[in-house]
Write a protein that holds these residues in place. Structure first.
Motif, PDB file in Angstrom:
ATOM      1  N   VAL A  72       0.857  -1.190   0.000  1.00  0.00           N
ATOM      2  CA  VAL A  72       0.000   0.000   0.000  1.00  0.00           C
ATOM      3  C   VAL A  72       0.892   1.239   0.000  1.00  0.00           C
ATOM      4  O   VAL A  72       1.777   1.377   0.848  1.00  0.00           O
ATOM      5  N   ILE A  73       0.676   2.124  -0.949  1.00  0.00           N
ATOM      6  CA  ILE A  73       1.440   3.370  -1.007  1.00  0.00           C
ATOM      7  C   ILE A  73       0.898   4.314   0.058  1.00  0.00           C
ATOM      8  O   ILE A  73      -0.293   4.632   0.066  1.00  0.00           O
ATOM      9  N   VAL A  74       1.758   4.753   0.959  1.00  0.00           N
ATOM     10  CA  VAL A  74       1.355   5.664   2.027  1.00  0.00           C
ATOM     11  C   VAL A  74       2.137   6.965   1.902  1.00  0.00           C
ATOM     12  O   VAL A  74       3.363   6.954   1.806  1.00  0.00           O
ATOM     13  N   ARG A  75       1.408   8.047   1.870  1.00  0.00           N
ATOM     14  CA  ARG A  75       2.015   9.374   1.912  1.00  0.00           C
ATOM     15  C   ARG A  75       1.484  10.109   3.148  1.00  0.00           C
ATOM     16  O   ARG A  75       0.425   9.761   3.675  1.00  0.00           O
ATOM     17  N   LEU A  76       2.193  11.128   3.589  1.00  0.00           N
ATOM     18  CA  LEU A  76       1.924  11.729   4.888  1.00  0.00           C
ATOM     19  C   LEU A  76       1.597  13.210   4.783  1.00  0.00           C
ATOM     20  O   LEU A  76       2.198  13.935   3.984  1.00  0.00           O
ATOM     21  N   THR A  77       0.648  13.642   5.614  1.00  0.00           N
ATOM     22  CA  THR A  77       0.227  15.040   5.621  1.00  0.00           C
ATOM     23  C   THR A  77       0.089  15.519   7.074  1.00  0.00           C
ATOM     24  O   THR A  77      -1.017  15.615   7.606  1.00  0.00           O
ATOM     25  N   PRO A  78       1.202  15.804   7.744  1.00  0.00           N
ATOM     26  CA  PRO A  78       1.134  16.324   9.117  1.00  0.00           C
ATOM     27  C   PRO A  78       0.393  17.658   9.139  1.00  0.00           C
ATOM     28  O   PRO A  78       0.210  18.305   8.097  1.00  0.00           O
ATOM     29  N   GLU A  79      -0.016  18.063  10.337  1.00  0.00           N
ATOM     30  CA  GLU A  79      -0.805  19.287  10.421  1.00  0.00           C
ATOM     31  C   GLU A  79      -0.562  20.023  11.733  1.00  0.00           C
ATOM     32  O   GLU A  79      -0.130  19.450  12.734  1.00  0.00           O
ATOM     33  N   GLN A  80      -0.866  21.305  11.715  1.00  0.00           N
ATOM     34  CA  GLN A  80      -0.968  22.114  12.924  1.00  0.00           C
ATOM     35  C   GLN A  80      -2.449  22.166  13.302  1.00  0.00           C
ATOM     36  O   GLN A  80      -3.311  21.744  12.529  1.00  0.00           O
ATOM     37  N   TYR A  81      -2.757  22.690  14.478  1.00  0.00           N
ATOM     38  CA  TYR A  81      -4.171  22.721  14.841  1.00  0.00           C
ATOM     39  C   TYR A  81      -4.564  24.056  15.455  1.00  0.00           C
ATOM     40  O   TYR A  81      -3.781  24.709  16.150  1.00  0.00           O
ATOM     41  N   ARG A  82      -5.779  24.448  15.146  1.00  0.00           N
ATOM     42  CA  ARG A  82      -6.334  25.697  15.652  1.00  0.00           C
ATOM     43  C   ARG A  82      -6.369  25.664  17.180  1.00  0.00           C
ATOM     44  O   ARG A  82      -6.779  24.680  17.769  1.00  0.00           O
ATOM     45  N   GLY A  83      -5.970  26.739  17.789  1.00  0.00           N
ATOM     46  CA  GLY A  83      -5.925  26.810  19.239  1.00  0.00           C
ATOM     47  C   GLY A  83      -4.546  26.565  19.807  1.00  0.00           C
ATOM     48  O   GLY A  83      -4.294  26.853  20.978  1.00  0.00           O
ATOM     49  N   SER A  84      -3.642  26.040  18.978  1.00  0.00           N
ATOM     50  CA  SER A  84      -2.266  25.834  19.424  1.00  0.00           C
ATOM     51  C   SER A  84      -1.458  27.112  19.179  1.00  0.00           C
ATOM     52  O   SER A  84      -1.916  28.054  18.528  1.00  0.00           O
TER      53      SER A  84
END
Length: 307
Positions: A115-127
């Motif tokens: 399975v090809i896996v790619r990554l999309t990390p994120e920041q979050y509102r309120g941080s």
């Protein structure tokens, strides 16, 4: 038929047995995570209980590999996974260690499960927006190890987007696609805000049905929405009898199909595709939308087109 999943929070994919094993290994209390959610804010609070058990790079590697194995059983050939670094843990083990754990998992997932896996990390509102910039900078450093996008999550509507836009611009300027959460807990203006910041794709976006001009714009621009039917229903933003995805597809908007947090909702990818089919989204249409929205390189896209 092969399936593409673009919206899966790895932290919310951890099944109870694995969560118990990880908590015990990290000498933490085993969480009793309820599955009845009053609203999005209650859901996020419970989601934080789960993520608190994940403490080491090997934990992150394991949950990526485990989910790839599960998704393969339901036809997945390509997965774009989300993870949301916690500031306290990042200070403890380092953002690069966290990123490396997830990237190791993505590489192992393809080798082990195909399975090809790619990554999309994120920041979050309120941080702290400064922490969001640090996450964006770390994401850029791992572009050559499978990081393809950068997101914005959190309590939509409670916190404005503007403080987090510099980190989004930084990620975009360095080649990452932008994939913010919008149009779930807040209305069409939230979607417009994400489009103004340069979103490549919108995570959820279902409240756009309330703005005909916005629907037309998204259809013309082929903006893909990551729609997670059960998540929307369980959190009170839709019903099985009246889910916005039916009207979105009817307006020509491309809608991919995803699980969001499958372990917390007690579902899997086949369940979501079956529900989407009842709502008017065919397997072919879901695959087309997934392919259009995927942030992978052209070589990977060609592989997917040939499946």
């Amino acid at each position: 038929m092969p399936r593409i999943e673009l919206h899966i929070h790895f932290e919310g994919s951890v099944r109870p047995d694995t969560l118990t094993a990880i908590a015990r290994r990290n000498r933490l209390p085993v969480p009793d995570v309820a599955t009845d959610f009053r609203d999005l804010h209650h859901f996020i609070d419970l989601w934080n209980v789960t993520t608190a058990c994940l403490r080491t790079p090997d934990d992150f590697r394991r949950i990526v590999v485990d989910y790839a194995g599960e998704a393969k059983q339901h036809g997945a050939v390509y997965v774009e996974g989300i993870f949301t670094p916690d500031p306290a843990l990042a200070d403890e083990i380092g953002l690069d260690a966290m990123m490396a754990g997830y990237c190791d998992g993505a590489a192992e997932a393809e080798e082990t499960h195909g399975v090809i896996v790619r990554l999309t990390p994120e920041q979050y509102r309120g941080s702290d927006p400064g922490f969001g910039m640090r996450v964006a900078q770390a994401a850029v450093r791992f572009r050559d190890r499978g990081v393809v996008g950068f997101g914005l999550a959190g309590r939509e509507g409670r916190f404005p987007d503007e403080p987090y836009e510099p980190a989004m611009r930084y990620a975009a300027d360095h080649g990452l696609g932008l994939v913010p959460h919008a149009g779930e807990a807040a209305g069409p203006e939230s979607v417009r805000s994400s489009l103004r910041m340069g979103a490549s794709r919108i995570r959820h976006g279902i409240t756009a049905v309330g703005d005909p001009e916005l629907l037309t714009e998204m259809a013309e621009r082929r903006i893909v929405l990551d729609v997670c039917p059960t998540s929307n229903i369980r959190l009170g933003y839709a019903t099985e009898c009246d889910h916005p995805i039916t009207r979105l597809v009817g307006a020509g908007v491309l809608c991919s199909v995803s699980t969001d947090d499958p372990a917390m909702f007690g579902i899997d990818l086949s369940h979501e595709y079956a529900l989407a089919a009842q709502l008017g989204v065919t397997e072919d249409a879901a695959f087309e939308a997934g392919l259009a929205g995927a942030l992978c390189d052209e070589k990977t896209r060609s592989r997917l087109e040939g499946m």
